[in-house]
Write a protein that holds these residues in place. Structure first.
Motif, mmCIF file in Angstrom:
data_model
loop_
_atom_site.group_PDB
_atom_site.id
_atom_site.type_symbol
_atom_site.label_atom_id
_atom_site.label_comp_id
_atom_site.label_asym_id
_atom_site.label_seq_id
_atom_site.Cartn_x
_atom_site.Cartn_y
_atom_site.Cartn_z
ATOM 1 N N ALA A 1 4.296 -4.787 -14.656
ATOM 2 C CA ALA A 1 3.623 -4.425 -13.402
ATOM 3 C C ALA A 1 4.559 -4.486 -12.200
ATOM 4 O O ALA A 1 4.164 -4.149 -11.090
ATOM 5 C CB ALA A 1 2.432 -5.344 -13.168
ATOM 6 N N ASN A 2 5.792 -4.945 -12.437
ATOM 7 C CA ASN A 2 6.776 -5.075 -11.362
ATOM 8 C C ASN A 2 6.263 -5.978 -10.238
ATOM 9 O O ASN A 2 6.345 -5.651 -9.066
ATOM 10 C CB ASN A 2 7.186 -3.705 -10.821
ATOM 11 N N ARG A 3 5.705 -7.118 -10.664
ATOM 12 C CA ARG A 3 5.170 -8.101 -9.728
ATOM 13 C C ARG A 3 5.802 -9.453 -10.000
ATOM 14 O O ARG A 3 6.062 -9.800 -11.137
ATOM 15 C CB ARG A 3 3.652 -8.260 -9.904
ATOM 16 N N LYS A 4 6.000 -10.225 -8.956
ATOM 17 C CA LYS A 4 6.466 -11.599 -9.113
ATOM 18 C C LYS A 4 5.245 -12.501 -9.216
ATOM 19 O O LYS A 4 4.271 -12.317 -8.497
ATOM 20 C CB LYS A 4 7.329 -12.017 -7.939
ATOM 21 N N VAL A 5 5.330 -13.461 -10.114
ATOM 22 C CA VAL A 5 4.240 -14.416 -10.276
ATOM 23 C C VAL A 5 4.765 -15.791 -9.888
ATOM 24 O O VAL A 5 5.590 -16.362 -10.591
ATOM 25 C CB VAL A 5 3.727 -14.443 -11.734
ATOM 26 N N PRO A 6 4.299 -16.311 -8.758
ATOM 27 C CA PRO A 6 4.721 -17.661 -8.356
ATOM 28 C C PRO A 6 4.297 -18.678 -9.414
ATOM 29 O O PRO A 6 3.297 -18.499 -10.110
ATOM 30 C CB PRO A 6 3.966 -17.900 -7.048
ATOM 31 N N ILE B 1 -5.134 -10.698 -16.763
ATOM 32 C CA ILE B 1 -3.925 -11.113 -16.035
ATOM 33 C C ILE B 1 -3.720 -10.228 -14.815
ATOM 34 O O ILE B 1 -3.408 -10.723 -13.728
ATOM 35 C CB ILE B 1 -2.697 -11.083 -16.955
ATOM 36 N N ALA B 2 -3.911 -8.927 -14.956
ATOM 37 C CA ALA B 2 -3.730 -8.020 -13.824
ATOM 38 C C ALA B 2 -4.671 -8.388 -12.674
ATOM 39 O O ALA B 2 -4.271 -8.392 -11.512
ATOM 40 C CB ALA B 2 -3.941 -6.578 -14.259
ATOM 41 N N ASN B 3 -5.918 -8.714 -13.006
ATOM 42 C CA ASN B 3 -6.885 -9.109 -11.982
ATOM 43 C C ASN B 3 -6.446 -10.387 -11.283
ATOM 44 O O ASN B 3 -6.571 -10.515 -10.064
ATOM 45 C CB ASN B 3 -8.281 -9.288 -12.581
ATOM 46 N N MET B 4 -5.926 -11.341 -12.020
ATOM 47 C CA MET B 4 -5.452 -12.585 -11.414
ATOM 48 C C MET B 4 -4.243 -12.326 -10.537
ATOM 49 O O MET B 4 -4.105 -12.925 -9.471
ATOM 50 C CB MET B 4 -5.119 -13.603 -12.499
ATOM 51 N N LEU B 5 -3.364 -11.428 -10.945
ATOM 52 C CA LEU B 5 -2.194 -11.100 -10.133
ATOM 53 C C LEU B 5 -2.621 -10.455 -8.821
ATOM 54 O O LEU B 5 -2.016 -10.701 -7.778
ATOM 55 C CB LEU B 5 -1.257 -10.154 -10.888
ATOM 56 N N ASN B 6 -3.647 -9.638 -8.867
ATOM 57 C CA ASN B 6 -4.098 -8.934 -7.666
ATOM 58 C C ASN B 6 -4.845 -9.847 -6.702
ATOM 59 O O ASN B 6 -4.986 -9.518 -5.534
ATOM 60 C CB ASN B 6 -4.990 -7.751 -8.050
ATOM 61 N N LYS B 7 -5.283 -11.017 -7.147
ATOM 62 C CA LYS B 7 -6.017 -11.950 -6.293
ATOM 63 C C LYS B 7 -5.111 -12.923 -5.573
ATOM 64 O O LYS B 7 -5.591 -13.765 -4.831
ATOM 65 C CB LYS B 7 -7.038 -12.734 -7.128
ATOM 66 N N LYS B 8 -3.811 -12.835 -5.769
ATOM 67 C CA LYS B 8 -2.918 -13.826 -5.157
ATOM 68 C C LYS B 8 -2.877 -13.765 -3.664
ATOM 69 O O LYS B 8 -3.300 -12.890 -3.013
ATOM 70 C CB LYS B 8 -1.519 -13.712 -5.721
#
Length: 84
Positions: free
Chosen positions: A49-54, A77-84
């Motif tokens: 997804a080309n996203r960083k996950v803290p 996981i995608a939904n959790m990444l989008n809620k950050k």
């Protein structure tokens, strides 16, 4: 499915469908009670997804999946990444 469909998805999202299928195949027999496996999957999804996950968010996702029995799939996981 139609090859053109996948090309359109790739064009709109920038995500290679081959990567998605490889991830999906790896999830089929993975042990989601194993923390290391779950962390590995989270990192792979973030990479696709080309996203960083803290670290804090990664820990929250891991806890949700392992302790709360939440089923692991790309959308979870995608939904959790989008809620950050």
């Amino acid at each position: 499915m139609d090859n053109q469909f996948f090309k359109n998805v790739e064009k709109k999202t920038g995500v290679n469908m081959k990567d998605i299928f490889e991830l999906a195949n790896s999830l089929q027999h993975a042990n989601f009670k194993d923390e290391q496996t779950v962390r590995s999957v989270i990192k792979r999804v973030a990479q696709i997804a080309n996203r960083k996950v803290p670290k804090e968010l990664e820990d929250k996702i891991v806890k949700t999946i392992i302790q709360n029995g939440k089923q692991l799939d790309f959308n979870t996981i995608a939904n959790m990444l989008n809620k950050k």
